[in-house]
Design a protein around this motif. Sequence first.
Motif, PDB file in Angstrom:
ATOM      1  N   THR A  60      -0.260 -26.188 -57.047  1.00 55.32           N
ATOM      2  CA  THR A  60       0.169 -24.714 -56.889  1.00 55.32           C
ATOM      3  C   THR A  60      -0.925 -23.900 -55.956  1.00 55.32           C
ATOM      4  O   THR A  60      -0.490 -22.867 -55.465  1.00 55.32           O
ATOM      5  N   ASP A  61      -1.757 -24.627 -55.468  1.00 53.10           N
ATOM      6  CA  ASP A  61      -2.794 -23.979 -54.617  1.00 53.10           C
ATOM      7  C   ASP A  61      -2.359 -24.326 -53.057  1.00 53.10           C
ATOM      8  O   ASP A  61      -2.433 -25.479 -52.553  1.00 53.10           O
ATOM      9  N   ALA A  62      -2.261 -23.214 -52.296  1.00 53.00           N
ATOM     10  CA  ALA A  62      -1.652 -23.305 -51.038  1.00 53.00           C
ATOM     11  C   ALA A  62      -2.679 -24.131 -50.117  1.00 53.00           C
ATOM     12  O   ALA A  62      -2.419 -24.975 -49.465  1.00 53.00           O
ATOM     13  N   ALA A  63      -4.010 -23.737 -50.498  1.00 51.53           N
ATOM     14  CA  ALA A  63      -5.031 -24.599 -49.698  1.00 51.53           C
ATOM     15  C   ALA A  63      -5.111 -26.117 -50.008  1.00 51.53           C
ATOM     16  O   ALA A  63      -5.127 -27.011 -48.983  1.00 51.53           O
ATOM     17  N   HIS A  64      -4.634 -26.501 -51.176  1.00 53.54           N
ATOM     18  CA  HIS A  64      -4.613 -27.692 -51.578  1.00 53.54           C
ATOM     19  C   HIS A  64      -3.304 -28.395 -50.770  1.00 53.54           C
ATOM     20  O   HIS A  64      -3.566 -29.590 -50.292  1.00 53.54           O
ATOM     21  N   ARG A  65      -2.475 -27.870 -50.885  1.00 54.57           N
ATOM     22  CA  ARG A  65      -1.170 -28.229 -50.158  1.00 54.57           C
ATOM     23  C   ARG A  65      -1.403 -28.678 -48.658  1.00 54.57           C
ATOM     24  O   ARG A  65      -1.244 -29.512 -48.194  1.00 54.57           O
ATOM     25  N   ALA A  66      -2.186 -27.671 -48.029  1.00 50.80           N
ATOM     26  CA  ALA A  66      -2.543 -27.660 -46.746  1.00 50.80           C
ATOM     27  C   ALA A  66      -3.280 -28.725 -46.368  1.00 50.80           C
ATOM     28  O   ALA A  66      -3.344 -29.521 -45.422  1.00 50.80           O
ATOM     29  N   ASP A  67      -4.396 -29.094 -47.372  1.00 51.28           N
ATOM     30  CA  ASP A  67      -5.380 -30.300 -47.295  1.00 51.28           C
ATOM     31  C   ASP A  67      -4.451 -31.549 -47.377  1.00 51.28           C
ATOM     32  O   ASP A  67      -4.899 -32.655 -46.446  1.00 51.28           O
ATOM     33  N   LEU A  68      -3.561 -31.801 -48.278  1.00 48.95           N
ATOM     34  CA  LEU A  68      -2.529 -32.871 -48.093  1.00 48.95           C
ATOM     35  C   LEU A  68      -1.775 -33.184 -47.043  1.00 48.95           C
ATOM     36  O   LEU A  68      -2.019 -34.320 -46.619  1.00 48.95           O
ATOM     37  N   VAL A  69      -1.311 -32.210 -46.503  1.00 48.89           N
ATOM     38  CA  VAL A  69      -0.613 -32.259 -45.054  1.00 48.89           C
ATOM     39  C   VAL A  69      -1.560 -32.667 -44.118  1.00 48.89           C
ATOM     40  O   VAL A  69      -1.305 -33.749 -42.921  1.00 48.89           O
ATOM     41  N   ALA A  70      -2.706 -32.030 -44.092  1.00 44.58           N
ATOM     42  CA  ALA A  70      -3.910 -32.323 -42.871  1.00 44.58           C
ATOM     43  C   ALA A  70      -4.467 -33.965 -43.253  1.00 44.58           C
ATOM     44  O   ALA A  70      -4.330 -34.581 -42.083  1.00 44.58           O
ATOM     45  N   ALA A  71      -4.397 -34.341 -44.206  1.00 45.08           N
ATOM     46  CA  ALA A  71      -4.992 -35.629 -44.591  1.00 45.08           C
ATOM     47  C   ALA A  71      -3.859 -36.647 -43.897  1.00 45.08           C
ATOM     48  O   ALA A  71      -4.185 -37.863 -43.485  1.00 45.08           O
ATOM     49  N   ALA A  72      -2.696 -36.321 -44.204  1.00 45.01           N
ATOM     50  CA  ALA A  72      -1.345 -37.149 -43.648  1.00 45.01           C
ATOM     51  C   ALA A  72      -1.414 -37.066 -42.245  1.00 45.01           C
ATOM     52  O   ALA A  72      -1.415 -38.174 -41.517  1.00 45.01           O
ATOM     53  N   ARG A  73      -1.689 -36.204 -41.608  1.00 43.18           N
ATOM     54  CA  ARG A  73      -1.728 -35.960 -40.049  1.00 43.18           C
ATOM     55  C   ARG A  73      -2.981 -36.875 -39.672  1.00 43.18           C
ATOM     56  O   ARG A  73      -2.909 -37.366 -38.580  1.00 43.18           O
ATOM     57  N   GLY A  74      -3.963 -36.905 -40.324  1.00 43.36           N
ATOM     58  CA  GLY A  74      -5.245 -37.570 -40.021  1.00 43.36           C
ATOM     59  C   GLY A  74      -4.989 -39.184 -40.077  1.00 43.36           C
ATOM     60  O   GLY A  74      -5.596 -39.950 -39.224  1.00 43.36           O
ATOM     61  N   LEU A  75      -3.959 -39.522 -40.733  1.00 41.61           N
ATOM     62  CA  LEU A  75      -3.644 -40.831 -40.947  1.00 41.61           C
ATOM     63  C   LEU A  75      -2.420 -41.369 -40.010  1.00 41.61           C
ATOM     64  O   LEU A  75      -1.933 -42.630 -39.897  1.00 41.61           O
ATOM     65  N   GLY A  76      -1.933 -40.331 -39.248  1.00 44.27           N
ATOM     66  CA  GLY A  76      -1.213 -40.606 -38.059  1.00 44.27           C
ATOM     67  C   GLY A  76       0.190 -40.019 -38.275  1.00 44.27           C
ATOM     68  O   GLY A  76       1.021 -40.258 -37.257  1.00 44.27           O
TER      69      GLY A  76
END
Length: 232
Positions: A60-76
């Motif tokens: 429910t934390d928007a910053a956490h959701r953004a971090d999840l997608v950023a991590a995926a971006r970092g994996l390619g």
Amino acid sequence: MPVAIITGASKGFGRAFAAALAGRGWDLVLDARSGAVLRETAEELEKYGTRVAALPGDVTDAAHRADLVAAARGLGGLDLLVNNASALGAEPLVRLDALPLEGLRRALEVNVVAALGLTQEALPLLRAAPAGAVVALSSDASAEAYETWGGYGASKAALDQLSAVLAVEEPGLRVWAVDPGDMRTDLYQAAVPLDDDGHRPPPESVVPAFLRLLDERPDSGRYAAPSLLEAL
């Protein structure tokens, strides 16, 4: 390697599905509220040789959701988003005349609002993937009237509808709302603690149904895992 985000991945179905994908060589971004359990899960999955980004937090934390997608971006990139994290609204479940409205709000926030928020955040990566897909964990309570399951069922019905509309709006993706059927999970035990669920199958037993969706890529829509398993 393909990349998946799985919420609620420290135990139950989320962990079982993550293990299956790791066994197939997927890289993973995992979310759960319990950091200790999530780290343990990540360490187990890394034994497959996969890369695992484990991010404890609340969907429910928007910053956490953004971090999840950023991590995926970092994996390619991102090939699969699994909206699995769920809240019951009351533990144990209660009839509607006793359901705390704050509990209903929490169920809607986790099961619907956060799922949509994470999907919105992830859409640019999913659209760029050669075979982007979204899986929403549904429930038979979204379509059937079971006593005490009203709040949770209403939230899952809303998630089903969001998934159906997303499929229309994003024809380049596969969007599957999936009722996993009965499973022996901590969530079910919290919902109905007095029920003997020893006869219920473990989460690992339904994972092949979800893998079938990835392998065969049927049309977007709502599916029931037991029906998918029957055809295997």
